[in-house]
Design an enzyme around this catalytic site. Sequence first.
Site, PDB file in Angstrom:
ATOM      1  N   GLY A   1       0.850  -1.203   0.057  1.00 30.02           N
ATOM      2  CA  GLY A   1      -0.042   0.056  -0.117  1.00 30.02           C
ATOM      3  C   GLY A   1       0.885   1.220   0.074  1.00 30.02           C
ATOM      4  O   GLY A   1       1.807   1.225   0.517  1.00 30.02           O
TER       5      GLY A   1
ATOM      6  N   ARG B   1       0.959  -4.926  -5.023  1.00 26.88           N
ATOM      7  CA  ARG B   1       0.915  -6.264  -4.212  1.00 26.88           C
ATOM      8  C   ARG B   1       1.168  -7.321  -5.296  1.00 26.88           C
ATOM      9  O   ARG B   1       0.301  -7.999  -5.911  1.00 26.88           O
ATOM     10  CB  ARG B   1      -0.189  -6.361  -3.391  1.00 26.88           C
TER      11      ARG B   1
ATOM     12  N   ASP C   1       2.474  -0.145  11.774  1.00 23.37           N
ATOM     13  CA  ASP C   1       2.436  -1.251  12.475  1.00 23.37           C
ATOM     14  C   ASP C   1       3.997  -2.213  12.658  1.00 23.37           C
ATOM     15  O   ASP C   1       3.635  -3.419  12.745  1.00 23.37           O
ATOM     16  CB  ASP C   1       1.296  -2.235  11.986  1.00 23.37           C
TER      17      ASP C   1
ATOM     18  N   ARG D   1      -5.357  -1.617   9.119  1.00 26.62           N
ATOM     19  CA  ARG D   1      -5.423  -3.382   8.853  1.00 26.62           C
ATOM     20  C   ARG D   1      -5.814  -3.740  10.351  1.00 26.62           C
ATOM     21  O   ARG D   1      -6.744  -3.441  10.891  1.00 26.62           O
ATOM     22  CB  ARG D   1      -4.270  -3.602   8.264  1.00 26.62           C
TER      23      ARG D   1
HETATM   24  O1  F6P Z   1      -1.558  -1.178   4.758  1.00 24.55           O
HETATM   25  C1  F6P Z   1      -2.004  -0.197   4.424  1.00 24.55           C
HETATM   26  C2  F6P Z   1      -3.571  -0.144   4.102  1.00 24.55           C
HETATM   27  O2  F6P Z   1      -4.038   1.044   3.859  1.00 24.55           O
HETATM   28  C3  F6P Z   1      -4.468  -0.702   5.480  1.00 24.55           C
HETATM   29  O3  F6P Z   1      -4.675   0.076   6.327  1.00 24.55           O
HETATM   30  C4  F6P Z   1      -5.626  -1.334   4.794  1.00 24.55           C
HETATM   31  O4  F6P Z   1      -6.134  -2.075   5.477  1.00 24.55           O
HETATM   32  C5  F6P Z   1      -5.048  -1.773   3.428  1.00 24.55           C
HETATM   33  O5  F6P Z   1      -3.762  -1.104   3.099  1.00 24.55           O
HETATM   34  C6  F6P Z   1      -6.069  -1.586   2.279  1.00 24.55           C
HETATM   35  O6  F6P Z   1      -5.571  -2.059   1.111  1.00 24.55           O
HETATM   36  P1  F6P Z   1      -5.950  -1.863  -0.454  1.00 24.55           P
HETATM   37  O7  F6P Z   1      -5.591  -0.392  -0.966  1.00 24.55           O
HETATM   38  O8  F6P Z   1      -5.182  -3.019  -1.097  1.00 24.55           O
HETATM   39  O9  F6P Z   1      -7.443  -1.781  -0.415  1.00 24.55           O
END
Ligand code: F6P
Length: 324
Positions: A11, A72, A130, A172
Amino acid sequence: LQKIAVLTSGGDSPGMNAAIRAVVRSCAYHGLECVGVFRGLQGLIEGDFKMLDARSVKNLINRGGTFLKSARSKDFHEKEGREKAHLNLVNEGVDALVVIGGDGTFRGASIFIKEFNFPIVGLPGTIDNDIHGTDNTIGFDTALNTVVEAIDKIRDTANSHNRLFLVEVMGRDAGHIALNAGIGAGAEEILIPEEDMGKDRLIESLERSRKSGKTSSIIVVSEGDQIGKNIFELAEFIKTNMEGYDVRVTVLGHVQRGGSPSCYDRVLASRMGVAAVDALLDGKRDIMIGTQNNKMVHVSFEEAIKEQQKIDLELIRVADITSI
Ligand code: F6P
């Protein structure tokens, strides 16, 4: 050491651009070549490389997101993908890699180092804060400011209508954003995954607040919290169990990931980028750059990924006391 590659993965977070810029300029300062890898670990597998010089990163320090793009990568979980990535690095003449990302990125990096004995230094870039071994991650401060600004606005309308607002924030499975932004925005309640409040205690606490004269309330709910996991169900539960309270839900979502980085994040990212190149020049090959008590530190990847950064109990106490 002659050529360093840099990438952002997982992210995105505000300040990643400032970190890339610091790595690129640090390379220029030390007379090293620097190559940018687009789309994170996936771009590494696909050989999506571009040479970067000091001028390639102009006008970037103030920009949110990551100009190198992020992804990712599922393929990097497979040995075959990692082999391709390694081959691309060798063919490109890259001697070491700087990865900017979160724990998922560091897990991948750690496996890669063991498999190919390839030097990697990581910078913690995530809004979630985290990561174990660093007081702050790049982007956390900006995300907090974004959340606080949003809650301040919600409070205006909550007050005007005597309403109770549930505000869902990211993080998260960690509650750092919720706890810090909750304190900063003066939330009445903060629900985090690390502390199971239970629905009944929440209702009791809200009743106490109402009796003490509060006419509106803001409850900050971390997305990973057990009772907050389905925030709309929680809103229904409160409506059913608390007469006369008008409940609304706001899910802040990806707005928390964007925006121009705060000065704190820009400085942190710049320090970490410089420290990463210093570390590689110093022969380090398996570490994350962190900050502890405002000093730059080296943390082994193993240490950084073994557990999550713990919630500060002092902050929980401060939240409890100041929301009375
Ligand atoms: O790790 C960063 C984050 O923004 C988390 O806070 C959240 O749960 C997740 O990524 C969301 O992921 P995505 O952008 O893949 O929906």
